[in-house]
Enzyme design. Structure first.
Site, PDB file in Angstrom:
ATOM      1  N   ARG A   2       0.869  -1.196   0.000  1.00  0.00           N
ATOM      2  CA  ARG A   2       0.000   0.000   0.000  1.00  0.00           C
ATOM      3  C   ARG A   2       0.892   1.227   0.000  1.00  0.00           C
ATOM      4  NH1 ARG A   2      -1.518   3.365   4.438  1.00  0.00           N
ATOM      5  NH2 ARG A   2       0.175   4.289   3.267  1.00  0.00           N
TER       6      ARG A   2
ATOM      7  N   GLU B 160       6.224   0.333   7.336  1.00  0.00           N
ATOM      8  CA  GLU B 160       5.794   1.437   6.476  1.00  0.00           C
ATOM      9  C   GLU B 160       5.012   0.930   5.274  1.00  0.00           C
ATOM     10  OE1 GLU B 160       6.534   4.630   7.169  1.00  0.00           O
ATOM     11  OE2 GLU B 160       5.584   5.398   5.370  1.00  0.00           O
ATOM     12  N   ASP B 161       3.841   1.508   5.059  1.00  0.00           N
ATOM     13  CA  ASP B 161       3.048   1.243   3.855  1.00  0.00           C
ATOM     14  C   ASP B 161       2.723  -0.233   3.624  1.00  0.00           C
ATOM     15  OD1 ASP B 161       2.860   3.898   3.508  1.00  0.00           O
ATOM     16  OD2 ASP B 161       3.990   4.035   1.657  1.00  0.00           O
TER      17      ASP B 161
ATOM     18  N   ASP C 160       4.616   4.083  11.332  1.00  0.00           N
ATOM     19  CA  ASP C 160       4.412   5.523  11.161  1.00  0.00           C
ATOM     20  C   ASP C 160       3.045   5.847  10.566  1.00  0.00           C
ATOM     21  OD1 ASP C 160       5.406   8.259  11.310  1.00  0.00           O
ATOM     22  OD2 ASP C 160       5.198   8.180   9.132  1.00  0.00           O
ATOM     23  N   ASP C 161       2.543   4.997   9.681  1.00  0.00           N
ATOM     24  CA  ASP C 161       1.225   5.274   9.071  1.00  0.00           C
ATOM     25  C   ASP C 161       0.154   5.337  10.149  1.00  0.00           C
ATOM     26  OD1 ASP C 161       2.328   4.984   6.433  1.00  0.00           O
ATOM     27  OD2 ASP C 161       2.337   2.837   6.814  1.00  0.00           O
TER      28      ASP C 161
ATOM     29  N   ASN D  93      -5.700  12.943   1.682  1.00  0.00           N
ATOM     30  CA  ASN D  93      -4.672  13.193   0.659  1.00  0.00           C
ATOM     31  C   ASN D  93      -5.048  12.474  -0.626  1.00  0.00           C
ATOM     32  OD1 ASN D  93      -2.854  14.646   2.327  1.00  0.00           O
ATOM     33  ND2 ASN D  93      -2.237  12.727   3.279  1.00  0.00           N
TER      34      ASN D  93
HETATM   35  P1  NAD Z   1      -9.825   4.154   5.058  1.00  0.00           P
HETATM   36  O1  NAD Z   1     -10.237   3.674   3.738  1.00  0.00           O
HETATM   37  O2  NAD Z   1      -9.351   3.183   6.094  1.00  0.00           O
HETATM   38  O3  NAD Z   1     -11.095   4.930   5.707  1.00  0.00           O
HETATM   39  C1  NAD Z   1     -11.947   5.792   5.007  1.00  0.00           C
HETATM   40  C2  NAD Z   1     -13.178   6.036   5.851  1.00  0.00           C
HETATM   41  O4  NAD Z   1     -13.970   7.042   5.231  1.00  0.00           O
HETATM   42  C3  NAD Z   1     -14.071   4.810   6.028  1.00  0.00           C
HETATM   43  O5  NAD Z   1     -14.511   4.732   7.364  1.00  0.00           O
HETATM   44  C4  NAD Z   1     -15.260   5.111   5.101  1.00  0.00           C
HETATM   45  O6  NAD Z   1     -16.473   4.523   5.552  1.00  0.00           O
HETATM   46  C5  NAD Z   1     -15.326   6.622   5.199  1.00  0.00           C
HETATM   47  N1  NAD Z   1     -16.027   7.224   4.051  1.00  0.00           N
HETATM   48  C6  NAD Z   1     -15.838   6.950   2.741  1.00  0.00           C
HETATM   49  N2  NAD Z   1     -16.706   7.670   2.002  1.00  0.00           N
HETATM   50  C7  NAD Z   1     -17.441   8.401   2.859  1.00  0.00           C
HETATM   51  C8  NAD Z   1     -18.490   9.308   2.715  1.00  0.00           C
HETATM   52  N3  NAD Z   1     -18.964   9.619   1.506  1.00  0.00           N
HETATM   53  N4  NAD Z   1     -19.017   9.859   3.815  1.00  0.00           N
HETATM   54  C9  NAD Z   1     -18.551   9.554   5.042  1.00  0.00           C
HETATM   55  N5  NAD Z   1     -17.539   8.700   5.247  1.00  0.00           N
HETATM   56  C10 NAD Z   1     -17.004   8.117   4.170  1.00  0.00           C
HETATM   57  O7  NAD Z   1      -8.747   5.279   4.803  1.00  0.00           O
HETATM   58  P2  NAD Z   1      -7.638   5.811   5.830  1.00  0.00           P
HETATM   59  O8  NAD Z   1      -6.390   4.995   5.751  1.00  0.00           O
HETATM   60  O9  NAD Z   1      -8.278   5.991   7.161  1.00  0.00           O
HETATM   61  O10 NAD Z   1      -7.254   7.230   5.201  1.00  0.00           O
HETATM   62  C11 NAD Z   1      -8.216   8.252   5.082  1.00  0.00           C
HETATM   63  C12 NAD Z   1      -7.595   9.498   4.508  1.00  0.00           C
HETATM   64  O11 NAD Z   1      -6.733  10.078   5.484  1.00  0.00           O
HETATM   65  C13 NAD Z   1      -6.753   9.289   3.254  1.00  0.00           C
HETATM   66  O12 NAD Z   1      -7.134  10.214   2.269  1.00  0.00           O
HETATM   67  C14 NAD Z   1      -5.364   9.570   3.703  1.00  0.00           C
HETATM   68  O13 NAD Z   1      -4.611  10.196   2.678  1.00  0.00           O
HETATM   69  C15 NAD Z   1      -5.578  10.518   4.838  1.00  0.00           C
HETATM   70  N6  NAD Z   1      -4.431  10.486   5.740  1.00  0.00           N
HETATM   71  C16 NAD Z   1      -3.738  11.649   5.937  1.00  0.00           C
HETATM   72  C17 NAD Z   1      -2.606  11.645   6.728  1.00  0.00           C
HETATM   73  C18 NAD Z   1      -1.824  12.921   6.942  1.00  0.00           C
HETATM   74  O14 NAD Z   1      -2.106  13.881   6.300  1.00  0.00           O
HETATM   75  N7  NAD Z   1      -0.844  12.952   7.812  1.00  0.00           N
HETATM   76  C19 NAD Z   1      -2.184  10.469   7.318  1.00  0.00           C
HETATM   77  C20 NAD Z   1      -2.942   9.291   7.125  1.00  0.00           C
HETATM   78  C21 NAD Z   1      -4.067   9.321   6.329  1.00  0.00           C
END
Ligand code: NAD
Length: 544
Positions: free
Chosen positions: A150, A239-240, A262-263, A402
């Protein structure tokens, strides 16, 4: 330089990235090491060499080309590479790591030059101890390892994922001074399910689909064991990995060895840092907060859990603090009556009637902050932000999804729709915004504020474990680094141009905590800041 090195030929010294000074070898050194004739006669210094590289890179129009120039430099003259990167982190971090590294991983087999780090294939099961023994350094303290499944938001990139451990470890050094000779990038190759890679004649990884289940876990186990055998002081940073493996791997090893992900943990730490800094603006305590997450996946639950732990550090009961972190996912508000909840979501379930619209959830729960981790753009609508701004004097609005194209709202939208009252930070960078002559600088919740400093603290103290509390301490220390001037402009993270100073401060705080909790494997020094500074790498040429 050691006697042995002094007697080796000048030609081999020039080709050793850790020893080479290129044209900065002095007249005396050139004579001593038999370098005369192997270099142009003019003797330069590292400043001039760095200036030459800055110009060369600035003149390239393509970021991947810039990445390649930098990675060639890292392979030929490591000191100069770090001199260049550390002299202007805001320019070079996005080239060495995200976003450019994503493209480098996608094209890994096509831009491949010399191998860096270790490629450990599952086909070598039973021999990993022997294989790790091929690494030339005898004291490795930091491994960043991926299985390539990932990679960022790009999915399964097989052994092309190697770009991530390489780039990330460069940031441990450039941003917090972890000496590069103690760092080892590793890719665990268990195959790939990416058919494009499998069909690509240039692909260099194992050509079969991903191995899963017991065989996979046994491979991970053998790897961890081999690392422990060779490098007992080594911290392993995962990582990832895909979630299905990342969570169980972390759970399995976190109390057994020095390790973190870290993720999961760094992400939560940087979000919490943003919250601590936001509280300096709102003048409130963490225990007075109530957050509503848009998204209840791994990022959402990870951040919610660390905030809950931070609330309990201030005396609140853990069940009560988790209730203050509500999640809203694709099926609506996560409430106790729902039957579709995953185990990791259940602690945050609210005793509310079902709510299916996010804006209604905002109005019902009246959160002090909303955090977007949904991966879906534009869900922080004007209606949501106006509702939020009607509830709070200074609404905390963090669209963290992101890349930029997925952000729940833009900085401009948040500031405009809240009449400039939003306390804003995002996952991806946004340009400054001006409203009625007032300039706002949006902060980016980039993990780089946390993981290099964590690495430096672990390195300097030889910590036996990495605990959740260490991420809370790191988050507080990051927030302390934000100046009043930054806060006045809306910036709730330290500027990236100051990343080294900020990270050394964070490392000192975390190291103090490690000593305090008896987790260090070196005796406590009189001055922890002095210990950190003394152990920190600087890009200066070794003296001859
Ligand atoms: P994930 O797929 O595990 O979770 C996504 C969640 O969003 C799920 O619970 C899903 O049900 C919900 N969702 C999807 N569509 C929706 C909608 N229309 N309405 C309401 N909820 C909805 O993903 P994740 O690993 O938790 O990552 C989520 C986001 O966070 C990613 O875009 C990632 O880039 C971002 N992120 C940012 C950072 C950072 O900036 N430091 C770090 C980690 C993750």
């Amino acid at each position: 330089m050691t006697e042995a090195k002094a007697h080796s030929s000048g030609f081999s010294i020039l080709r050793d990235p850790r020893l080479s000074k290129g044209t900065a070898f002095t007249v005396e050194e050139r004579r001593k090491y038999r370098l005369e004739g192997l270099l142009p006669p003019a003797v330069t210094n590292i400043e001039l060499q760095a200036a030459r590289r800055h110009t060369e890179i600035a003149n390239l129009s393509d970021d991947l080309q810039k990445y390649l120039v930098l990675s060639d430099l890292q392979a030929s003259n490591e000191t100069l590479f770090y001199k260049v990167v550390m002299s202007d982190p805001a320019t070079y971090l996005p080239l060495v790591y995200t976003p450019t590294v994503g493209e480098a991983c996608q094209k890994f087999a096509h831009i491949f030059r010399d191998a860096r780090g270790m490629f450990v294939p599952i086909s070598a099961r039973g021999r990993l101890r022997e294989i790790l023994g091929n690494w030339p350094e005898k004291d490795v303290r930091f491994i960043v390892v991926t299985d390539g499944e990932r990679i960022l938001g790009l999915g399964d990139l097989g052994d092309g994922g190697m770009g991530i451990p390489i780039g990330k470890l460069a940031l441990y050094t450039a941003c917090a001074g972890v000496p590069p000779q103690y760092c080892l990038p590793v890719v665990l190759d268990v195959g790939t399910n990416n058919q494009v890679l499998l069909d690509d004649p240039l692909y260099q990884g194992l050509r079969h689909s991903r191995v899963r289940g017991e065989e996979y876990m046994a491979f991970i186990d053998e790897f961890v064991d081999a690392v422990q055998q060779h490098y007992p002081k080594c911290c392993i940073q995962w990582e990832d990995f895909a979630n299905i493996n990342a969570v169980p791997i972390l759970e399995h090893y976190r109390d057994k060895i020095c390790t973190y992900n870290d993720d999961i943990q760094g992400t939560a730490g940087v979000a919490l840092a943003g919250i601590f800094a936001a509280l300096r603006i709102t003048g409130q305590k963490i225990t007075e907060q109530r957050f509503l997450f848009l998204g209840g996946g791994s990022a959402g639950t990870g951040i919610a859990e660390l905030i809950s732990q931070a609330m309990t550090m201030e005396g609140m009961d853990i069940a009560e603090s988790r209730k203050r972190n509500a999640l809203f996912d694709i099926h609506g508000l996560i409430v106790t009556s729902r039957t579709d909840l995953a185990d990791f979501q259940k602690p945050f379930a609210q005793d509310w009637a079902p709510v299916s619209s996010f804006v209604e959830a905002v109005k019902a729960l009246r959160p002090t902050g909303i955090i977007g981790v949904s991966t879906v753009p534009k869900l922080f609508t004007r209606e949501v932000i106006e509702a939020k701004s009607a509830i709070n004097e200074r609404p905390i609005i963090f669209p963290y999804s992101n890349p930029t194209s997925r952000s729940e709202c833009t900085a401009e939208e948040a500031y405009h729709w809240s009449d400039g009252r939003a306390v804003f930070a995002s996952g991806s960078p946004f340009a400054p915004v001006e409203i009625n002559g007032r300039k706002f600088i949006p902060g980016q919740g980039n993990n780089v504020y946390i993981f290099p400093a964590m690495g430096m603290a672990v390195f300097a103290t030889e910590a036996a474990r990495v605990t959740e509390e260490m991420f809370i301490v790191a988050a507080k220390a990051v927030a302390e680094q934000v100046t009043e001037e930054n806060l006045a402009a809306g910036l709730i993270y330290p500027p990236q141009s100051r990343i080294l100073d900020a990270s050394l401060h964070v490392a000192e705080r975390v190291a103090a905590y490690i000593f305090d909790k008896g987790l260090a494997r070196v005796p406590p020094p009189g001055d922890i800041g002095a210990l950190i500074r003394a152990r920190a790498y600087r890009p200066v040429y070794p003296r001859s």
